[in-house]
Scaffold this motif. Structure first.
Motif, PDB file in Angstrom:
ATOM      1  N   LEU A  87       0.971  -1.246   0.098  1.00 56.50           N
ATOM      2  CA  LEU A  87      -0.001   0.024   0.043  1.00 56.50           C
ATOM      3  C   LEU A  87       0.848   1.361  -0.034  1.00 56.50           C
ATOM      4  N   VAL A  88       0.380   2.265  -0.548  1.00 52.69           N
ATOM      5  CA  VAL A  88       1.280   3.604  -0.652  1.00 52.69           C
ATOM      6  C   VAL A  88       0.300   4.780  -0.206  1.00 52.69           C
ATOM      7  N   ASN A  89       0.994   5.591   0.535  1.00 48.03           N
ATOM      8  CA  ASN A  89       0.221   6.804   1.147  1.00 48.03           C
ATOM      9  C   ASN A  89       0.479   7.859  -0.230  1.00 48.03           C
ATOM     10  N   PRO A  90      -0.926   8.245  -0.779  1.00 43.28           N
ATOM     11  CA  PRO A  90      -0.687   9.036  -2.023  1.00 43.28           C
ATOM     12  C   PRO A  90      -0.382  10.516  -1.546  1.00 43.28           C
ATOM     13  N   GLY A  91      -0.606  11.007  -0.219  1.00 40.48           N
ATOM     14  CA  GLY A  91      -0.261  11.992   0.221  1.00 40.48           C
ATOM     15  C   GLY A  91      -1.126  13.123  -0.316  1.00 40.48           C
ATOM     16  N   ARG A  92      -2.487  12.756  -0.488  1.00 39.56           N
ATOM     17  CA  ARG A  92      -3.504  13.629  -0.878  1.00 39.56           C
ATOM     18  C   ARG A  92      -4.806  13.014  -0.834  1.00 39.56           C
ATOM     19  N   HIS A  93      -5.895  13.906  -1.310  1.00 44.39           N
ATOM     20  CA  HIS A  93      -7.151  13.513  -0.980  1.00 44.39           C
ATOM     21  C   HIS A  93      -7.472  12.022  -1.847  1.00 44.39           C
ATOM     22  N   ALA A  98     -12.666   6.560  -6.709  1.00 45.66           N
ATOM     23  CA  ALA A  98     -11.539   5.681  -6.755  1.00 45.66           C
ATOM     24  C   ALA A  98     -11.716   4.494  -5.627  1.00 45.66           C
ATOM     25  N   ILE A  99     -12.402   4.709  -4.389  1.00 45.78           N
ATOM     26  CA  ILE A  99     -12.520   4.071  -3.347  1.00 45.78           C
ATOM     27  C   ILE A  99     -13.756   2.857  -3.665  1.00 45.78           C
ATOM     28  N   THR A 100     -14.559   3.381  -4.432  1.00 45.05           N
ATOM     29  CA  THR A 100     -15.713   2.608  -5.103  1.00 45.05           C
ATOM     30  C   THR A 100     -15.192   1.509  -5.851  1.00 45.05           C
ATOM     31  N   ILE A 101     -13.908   1.669  -6.599  1.00 41.35           N
ATOM     32  CA  ILE A 101     -13.385   0.641  -7.545  1.00 41.35           C
ATOM     33  C   ILE A 101     -12.429  -0.184  -6.980  1.00 41.35           C
ATOM     34  N   HIS A 102     -11.405   0.382  -5.816  1.00 41.41           N
ATOM     35  CA  HIS A 102     -10.507  -0.755  -5.527  1.00 41.41           C
ATOM     36  C   HIS A 102     -10.874  -0.968  -3.696  1.00 41.41           C
ATOM     37  N   GLY A 103     -11.631  -0.101  -3.148  1.00 39.48           N
ATOM     38  CA  GLY A 103     -11.834  -0.292  -1.958  1.00 39.48           C
ATOM     39  C   GLY A 103     -10.774   0.079  -0.991  1.00 39.48           C
ATOM     40  N   ILE A 104     -10.011   0.754  -1.455  1.00 44.67           N
ATOM     41  CA  ILE A 104      -8.912   1.253  -0.392  1.00 44.67           C
ATOM     42  C   ILE A 104      -9.204   2.596   0.088  1.00 44.67           C
ATOM     43  N   VAL A 105      -9.618   2.613   1.305  1.00 44.58           N
ATOM     44  CA  VAL A 105      -9.874   3.940   2.141  1.00 44.58           C
ATOM     45  C   VAL A 105      -8.692   4.442   2.612  1.00 44.58           C
ATOM     46  N   PRO A 106      -8.544   5.787   3.020  1.00 44.67           N
ATOM     47  CA  PRO A 106      -7.769   6.742   3.643  1.00 44.67           C
ATOM     48  C   PRO A 106      -7.180   6.290   4.919  1.00 44.67           C
ATOM     49  N   SER A 107      -7.896   5.683   5.622  1.00 37.17           N
ATOM     50  CA  SER A 107      -7.320   4.744   7.108  1.00 37.17           C
ATOM     51  C   SER A 107      -6.313   3.767   6.722  1.00 37.17           C
ATOM     52  N   MET A 108      -6.784   3.110   5.827  1.00 32.84           N
ATOM     53  CA  MET A 108      -5.699   2.027   5.432  1.00 32.84           C
ATOM     54  C   MET A 108      -4.125   2.412   4.945  1.00 32.84           C
ATOM     55  N   LEU A 109      -3.961   3.796   4.497  1.00 35.37           N
ATOM     56  CA  LEU A 109      -2.897   4.441   3.895  1.00 35.37           C
ATOM     57  C   LEU A 109      -2.234   5.282   4.911  1.00 35.37           C
ATOM     58  N   ALA A 110      -2.843   5.531   6.102  1.00 37.45           N
ATOM     59  CA  ALA A 110      -2.226   6.631   7.142  1.00 37.45           C
ATOM     60  C   ALA A 110      -0.746   6.092   7.562  1.00 37.45           C
ATOM     61  N   SER A 111      -0.348   4.860   7.548  1.00 41.48           N
ATOM     62  CA  SER A 111       0.813   4.606   7.958  1.00 41.48           C
ATOM     63  C   SER A 111       1.765   3.985   6.951  1.00 41.48           C
ATOM     64  N   ALA A 112       1.200   3.985   5.764  1.00 41.74           N
ATOM     65  CA  ALA A 112       1.900   3.308   4.285  1.00 41.74           C
ATOM     66  C   ALA A 112       3.048   4.273   3.940  1.00 41.74           C
ATOM     67  N   PRO A 113       4.096   3.763   3.570  1.00 40.67           N
ATOM     68  CA  PRO A 113       5.337   4.736   2.687  1.00 40.67           C
ATOM     69  C   PRO A 113       4.520   5.449   1.630  1.00 40.67           C
ATOM     70  N   SER A 114       5.238   6.499   1.352  1.00 40.21           N
ATOM     71  CA  SER A 114       4.959   7.259   0.117  1.00 40.21           C
ATOM     72  C   SER A 114       5.537   6.653  -1.086  1.00 40.21           C
ATOM     73  N   GLY A 115       5.067   7.043  -2.336  1.00 45.57           N
ATOM     74  CA  GLY A 115       5.258   6.608  -3.557  1.00 45.57           C
ATOM     75  C   GLY A 115       6.773   6.733  -3.638  1.00 45.57           C
ATOM     76  N   MET A 116       7.468   7.742  -3.237  1.00 47.47           N
ATOM     77  CA  MET A 116       8.748   7.629  -3.431  1.00 47.47           C
ATOM     78  C   MET A 116       9.597   6.819  -2.460  1.00 47.47           C
ATOM     79  N   ASP A 117       8.983   6.419  -1.207  1.00 50.35           N
ATOM     80  CA  ASP A 117       9.826   5.443  -0.361  1.00 50.35           C
ATOM     81  C   ASP A 117       9.408   4.061  -0.935  1.00 50.35           C
ATOM     82  N   THR A 118       8.371   3.815  -1.506  1.00 51.33           N
ATOM     83  CA  THR A 118       8.214   2.499  -2.029  1.00 51.33           C
ATOM     84  C   THR A 118       8.861   2.240  -3.311  1.00 51.33           C
ATOM     85  N   LEU A 119       9.401   3.305  -3.994  1.00 49.98           N
ATOM     86  CA  LEU A 119       9.863   3.019  -5.610  1.00 49.98           C
ATOM     87  C   LEU A 119      11.016   2.169  -5.198  1.00 49.98           C
TER      88      LEU A 119
END
Length: 253
Positions: A87-93, A98-119
């Motif tokens: 999972l990747v924190n998008p750092g934005r709203h 999008a949630i209705t498609i993939h089911g990933i909600v903001p609370s699931m991403l709060a502690s996830a790394p950023s895209g740059m850190d995941t790269l």
């Protein structure tokens, strides 16, 4: 990159431009990811990393990655013990659409790394493998945005578009013809309408009798894409066009 020769020429020009820069190990390794490829070898003998992304939307210029899933295909076998699922924190709203498609909600991403850190973790998993996505222009555009920001150049791995393979090898009567010059980072890549008009992965998998595990999860879609890739590699071999050059001809623009 229509031929391996073209890809290598572009890569060589990039290496010349960067020769005075001291690159981090992962970036330097990615820069050399074409060196081991031989167009005359059987395509099935190479290792593939099959990737799928979930994002906040369809425009790589403003939207962000929220999940990266990838699986390995080596010697035409999927290695279920070697997966990348982050999972990747998008750092934005996160838009409700999008949630209705993939089911990933903001609370699931709060502690996830950023895209740059995941790269870097993804680059380590990818190595010098041939990169495959469905469709490649979409996923690679998002990944290249991170690569450009972090290292100043795009992913150098040979990239195969699995949807093009399906169009040209397996489902010629089902899929509409694609434009032959979409460009991975051009305006087409940021065109949500173009993305919506393509027959989606689910329809193609259903047509081939492939069941998708957790549709619209990145790793589930990556696994389905890898199974479709297996069919494509087998089809190339059956028709006597099983060399890497044949795969490149069928799976690139």
């Amino acid at each position: 990159m229509g031929t391996l020769f073209t890809a290598r020429m572009m890569n060589r020009l990039l290496q010349l431009r960067l020769h005075k820069r001291r690159l981090p190990p992962l970036a330097a390794a990615n820069l050399a990811s074409l060196a081991h490829l031989d167009a005359s070898r059987p395509a099935g003998k190479y290792a593939y990393t099959v990737v799928d992304l979930e994002t906040t939307g369809l425009d790589f210029r403003k939207d962000r990655i929220v999940s990266i899933g990838a699986v390995k295909l080596i010697d035409e076998r999927i290695h279920l013990g070697r997966m990348f699922n982050q999972l990747v924190n998008p750092g934005r709203h996160m838009p409700a659409q999008a949630i209705t498609i993939h089911g990933i909600v903001p609370s699931m991403l709060a502690s996830a790394p950023s895209g740059m850190d995941t790269l870097d973790g993804f680059l380590d998993f990818l190595g010098s493998d041939i990169l495959v996505a469905h469709p490649a222009w979409f996923d690679v555009a998002f990944l290249n945005r991170l690569m450009q920001a972090r290292y100043g150049f795009r992913l150098q791995n040979l990239t195969i578009d699995n949807r093009l393979l399906c169009e040209r090898l397996l489902l010629t009567k089902m899929l509409p013809a694609l434009p032959r010059k979409p460009g991975l980072l051009g305006n087409d890549a940021a065109d949500p309408e173009r993305h919506r008009k393509q027959p989606d992965l689910e329809k193609i998998a259903h047509q081939l009798g492939i069941r998708i595990y957790q549709r619209h999860s990145a790793v589930g879609d990556a696994l389905a894409t890898a199974m479709i890739l297996q069919r494509c590699l087998a089809k190339l071999a059956q028709t006597g066009r099983g060399r890497l050059r044949d795969l490149i001809r069928s799976g690139t623009v």
